[in-house]
Design a protein around this motif. Structure first.
Motif, PDB file in Angstrom:
ATOM      1  N   ARG A  26      13.875  -9.169   6.309  1.00 17.56           N
ATOM      2  CA  ARG A  26      13.060 -10.199   6.242  1.00 17.56           C
ATOM      3  C   ARG A  26      11.713  -9.614   6.837  1.00 17.56           C
ATOM      4  NH1 ARG A  26      17.625 -12.719   7.817  1.00 17.56           N
ATOM      5  NH2 ARG A  26      17.047 -12.579   9.966  1.00 17.56           N
ATOM      6  N   MET A  27      11.693  -8.819   7.542  1.00 21.24           N
ATOM      7  CA  MET A  27      10.516  -8.128   8.197  1.00 21.24           C
ATOM      8  C   MET A  27       9.860  -7.421   7.077  1.00 21.24           C
ATOM      9  SD  MET A  27      10.310  -9.146  11.177  1.00 21.24           S
ATOM     10  CE  MET A  27       8.663  -8.334  11.291  1.00 21.24           C
ATOM     11  N   LEU A  28      10.429  -6.672   5.887  1.00 26.43           N
ATOM     12  CA  LEU A  28       9.793  -6.021   4.804  1.00 26.43           C
ATOM     13  C   LEU A  28       9.093  -7.139   4.087  1.00 26.43           C
ATOM     14  CD1 LEU A  28      11.977  -2.966   4.045  1.00 26.43           C
ATOM     15  CD2 LEU A  28      10.260  -3.309   5.726  1.00 26.43           C
ATOM     16  N   GLU A  29       9.874  -8.251   3.852  1.00 24.57           N
ATOM     17  CA  GLU A  29       9.427  -9.253   3.090  1.00 24.57           C
ATOM     18  C   GLU A  29       8.067  -9.874   3.611  1.00 24.57           C
ATOM     19  OE1 GLU A  29      12.475 -12.188   2.883  1.00 24.57           O
ATOM     20  OE2 GLU A  29      13.302 -11.046   1.218  1.00 24.57           O
ATOM     21  N   LEU A  30       8.260 -10.016   5.068  1.00 22.67           N
ATOM     22  CA  LEU A  30       6.910 -10.645   5.744  1.00 22.67           C
ATOM     23  C   LEU A  30       5.804  -9.779   5.513  1.00 22.67           C
ATOM     24  CD1 LEU A  30       6.376 -12.953   7.933  1.00 22.67           C
ATOM     25  CD2 LEU A  30       6.598 -11.007   9.701  1.00 22.67           C
ATOM     26  N   VAL A  31       5.847  -8.534   5.514  1.00 18.92           N
ATOM     27  CA  VAL A  31       4.762  -7.610   5.234  1.00 18.92           C
ATOM     28  C   VAL A  31       4.416  -7.101   3.948  1.00 18.92           C
ATOM     29  CG1 VAL A  31       4.765  -6.597   7.464  1.00 18.92           C
ATOM     30  CG2 VAL A  31       6.182  -5.363   5.675  1.00 18.92           C
ATOM     31  N   GLU A  32       5.045  -7.902   3.052  1.00 14.03           N
ATOM     32  CA  GLU A  32       4.838  -7.812   1.546  1.00 14.03           C
ATOM     33  C   GLU A  32       5.256  -6.924   0.754  1.00 14.03           C
ATOM     34  OE1 GLU A  32       0.501  -9.138   1.474  1.00 14.03           O
ATOM     35  OE2 GLU A  32       0.901 -11.119   2.160  1.00 14.03           O
ATOM     36  N   ILE A  33       6.290  -6.198   1.083  1.00 15.01           N
ATOM     37  CA  ILE A  33       6.812  -5.019   0.330  1.00 15.01           C
ATOM     38  C   ILE A  33       7.633  -5.495  -0.472  1.00 15.01           C
ATOM     39  CG2 ILE A  33       8.406  -2.969   0.730  1.00 15.01           C
ATOM     40  CD1 ILE A  33       7.093  -2.406   3.389  1.00 15.01           C
ATOM     41  N   ALA A  34       7.583  -5.122  -1.801  1.00 15.23           N
ATOM     42  CA  ALA A  34       8.474  -5.641  -2.900  1.00 15.23           C
ATOM     43  C   ALA A  34       9.836  -4.924  -2.771  1.00 15.23           C
ATOM     44  CB  ALA A  34       8.040  -5.079  -4.175  1.00 15.23           C
ATOM     45  N   SER A  35      10.901  -5.454  -3.353  1.00 16.51           N
ATOM     46  CA  SER A  35      12.424  -5.243  -3.225  1.00 16.51           C
ATOM     47  C   SER A  35      12.649  -4.504  -1.979  1.00 16.51           C
ATOM     48  CB  SER A  35      12.508  -3.897  -4.397  1.00 16.51           C
ATOM     49  OG  SER A  35      11.855  -4.230  -5.509  1.00 16.51           O
ATOM     50  N   LEU A  38       7.898  -2.738  11.595  1.00 19.00           N
ATOM     51  CA  LEU A  38       8.787  -2.062  13.010  1.00 19.00           C
ATOM     52  C   LEU A  38       8.104  -2.843  14.346  1.00 19.00           C
ATOM     53  CD1 LEU A  38      10.831  -0.160  13.586  1.00 19.00           C
ATOM     54  CD2 LEU A  38       9.009   1.555  13.945  1.00 19.00           C
ATOM     55  N   ALA A  39       6.839  -2.787  14.343  1.00 22.80           N
ATOM     56  CA  ALA A  39       6.172  -3.371  15.427  1.00 22.80           C
ATOM     57  C   ALA A  39       6.440  -4.657  15.657  1.00 22.80           C
ATOM     58  CB  ALA A  39       4.544  -3.056  15.307  1.00 22.80           C
ATOM     59  N   LEU A  40       6.724  -5.546  14.753  1.00 23.69           N
ATOM     60  CA  LEU A  40       6.839  -7.160  14.894  1.00 23.69           C
ATOM     61  C   LEU A  40       8.109  -7.317  14.691  1.00 23.69           C
ATOM     62  CD1 LEU A  40       3.867  -8.250  12.527  1.00 23.69           C
ATOM     63  CD2 LEU A  40       3.930  -7.724  14.961  1.00 23.69           C
ATOM     64  N   ALA A  41       9.065  -6.532  14.768  1.00 24.90           N
ATOM     65  CA  ALA A  41      10.407  -6.992  14.492  1.00 24.90           C
ATOM     66  C   ALA A  41      10.986  -7.658  15.632  1.00 24.90           C
ATOM     67  CB  ALA A  41      11.314  -5.555  14.577  1.00 24.90           C
TER      68      ALA A  41
END
Length: 351
Positions: free
Chosen positions: A157-166, A190-193
Motif C-alpha cells: 500500500r505504501m508503494l501504491e501511495l507513492v504512485e509506483i505502478a505494479s 520507506l520514510a512514511l511507512a
C-alpha cells in the motif's frame, strides 16, 4: 490518543492550527573536532517547524544545513558533538522531548516512527542486497508488532501511495533495477511507512531531472495534506523553496541569517545573501540582455568561508556589496524586521 500505528495509506489527521509547533530548535551548536581544530558547523541556530507546515532550510554547500538535520536525528559522526542548544519535539500524543538530551533508547523509538528522514541519494541509503519490499517490511516490523504478511500488505500500500505502478511486483525488485525517480519514491515510502509526525527531507530532488523533481515535490505536497505531517525540507535551490515551503530559514556559515514566511522572504528579502540567492534563480522574463536576448545570471562572488577559520565579524562580509567597517568587527544578532521575519544583518534597511 496517539496514532502511532495508523496505516499511512489511509491516515487523515485533522488540520493543525498554524500556532502549533512540531519542532522548536533553540541555540543549537554542533561542532566537529578535526585533530586539534574545532569546526563550528552549526553555530547558534534557531528553527521552528509549525505543525502540518513545511520549513525549508536553504543555503550553499557548507552552510550547515545537513549537519542541522543530522543533529535533529542524532545521527552525527563520532567526531561531532552537540555542545549546546535544545531541540523540543512535540510528539503525536502531545508530550515534548528534548532531542538534544534524549537517551539513545528514546531516540531509537522516535527515529523512523515519529521522525523520518529522506536522504539525498537513495542508492547510498537503500541496501543493494535486499529487495525494496524487505527493507520496507523491516522498517515496519522494527516499530510495530505485526506479522510479516501484514507488513508486506502495508508495504504494498505504501508503494501504491507513492504512485509506483505494479506495487506487488515491485516489492520483489532490488534498488539497482529501478530508475532514480522510482528509487526516490521508494525512499519516501520507506520514510512514511510508520506514519511519522515530522519528515526531514535532505535534498531529496537534487539528483533528479526537472520533470521527475516536479513530480516528487507534488507527491510530497499531496502526502503532507493527506497525512497531516510537518516537513523540514533541506535544499540549496530557492526555486524549489518557492514551490513547497510555508516558512524559510536561510543558512550561511553555520548560522541562520534570515528567516521569514516564504511570501515575505521573496517579496522583501532583508539580508544581502538572501537577495543574492534570489538573483541566481533563472527568470526568462527578467534576465534578458537588451541587445542579444541572452539570459543573464547574477552569481554571488567568492565562496562560503571555512567553519574552522571564520572571520571576526559577519561571515558574509567578504562577499557582501553593502559591507561597512562594523560588519567586519561585530557579528550581527538576529534582528526582528517584521512579524515572523528576522535577519542577521547590520544594514538590513538598505537591502
Amino acid at each position: 490518543m496517539p496514532q502511532m500505528h495508523a496505516d499511512p495509506a489511509s491516515a487523515g489527521l485533522a488540520s493543525a492550527t498554524s500556532d502549533a509547533v512540531t519542532l522548536k530548535v533553540t541555540g543549537l551548536r554542533t561542532h566537529f573536532r578535526i585533530g586539534s581544530t574545532i569546526a563550528k558547523a552549526v553555530d547558534d541556530v534557531d528553527l521552528t517547524v509549525r505543525q502540518g507546515k513545511t520549513l525549508a532550510v536553504v543555503g550553499e554547500s557548507g552552510s550547515g544545513k545537513s549537519v542541522t538535520s543530522l543533529s535533529i536525528m542524532r545521527l552525527l559522526a563520532p567526531s561531532a558533538t552537540i555542545v549546546d542548544g535544545t531541540m523540543a519535539f512535540t510528539r503525536r500524543d502531545g508530550t515534548v522531548v528534548d532531542l538534544a538530551r534524549a537517551k539513545n533508547r528514546v531516540m531509537r523509538g522516535i527515529r523512523g516512527q515519529e521522525i523520518a528522514m529522506i536522504f539525498q541519494e537513495p542508492m547510498t541509503s537503500l541496501n543493494p542486497l535486499y529487495t525494496v519490499g524487505d527493507q520496507i517490511i523491516e522498517m515496519i516490523r522494527l516499530h510495530e508488532t505485526i506479522s510479516r504478511a501484514e507488513a508486506r500488505g502495508r508495504a504494498r500500500r505504501m508503494l501504491e501511495l507513492v504512485e509506483i505502478a505494479s506495487p506487488e511486483r515491485r516489492l520483489d525488485d532490488y534498488p539497482h533495477s529501478m530508475s532514480g525517480g522510482m528509487r526516490q519514491r521508494v525512499m519516501i515510502a520507506l520514510a512514511l511507512a510508520c506514519n511519522p509526525f515530522l519528515l526531514i527531507a535532505d535534498e531529496p530532488t537534487t539528483a533528479l531531472d526537472v520533470t521527475i523533481q516536479a513530480q516528487i515535490l507534488e507527491l510530497l505536497r499531496r502526502l503532507q495534506q493527506e497525512m497531516g505531517m510537518s516537513i523540514l525540507f533541506i535544499t540549496h535551490n530557492l526555486g524549489v523553496v518557492a514551490e513547497i515551503a510555508d516558512d524559510v530559514a536561510v543558512m550561511y556559515a553555520g548560522k541562520v541569517v534570515e528567516q521569514a514566511p516564504v511570501n515575505a522572504l521573496f517579496k522583501a528579502p532583508r539580508h544581502p545573501y538572501t537577495k543574492g540567492l534570489i538573483a541566481c534563480i533563472p527568470d526568462p522574463a527578467r534576465d534578458r540582455d537588451a541587445a542579444g536576448g541572452r539570459r543573464l545570471l547574477s552569481p554571488i562572488p567568492g565562496s562560503v568561508p571555512s567553519v574552522t577559520n571564520l572571520p571576526k565579524g559577519c561571515a558574509y562580509a567578504d562577499r557582501c556589496p553593502l559591507v561597512v567597517a562594523k560588519c567586519r568587527e561585530e557579528s550581527p544578532p538576529l534582528i526582528a524586521v517584521g512579524a515572523l521575519h528576522s535577519t542577521r544583518c547590520w544594514r538590513h534597511e538598505d537591502v
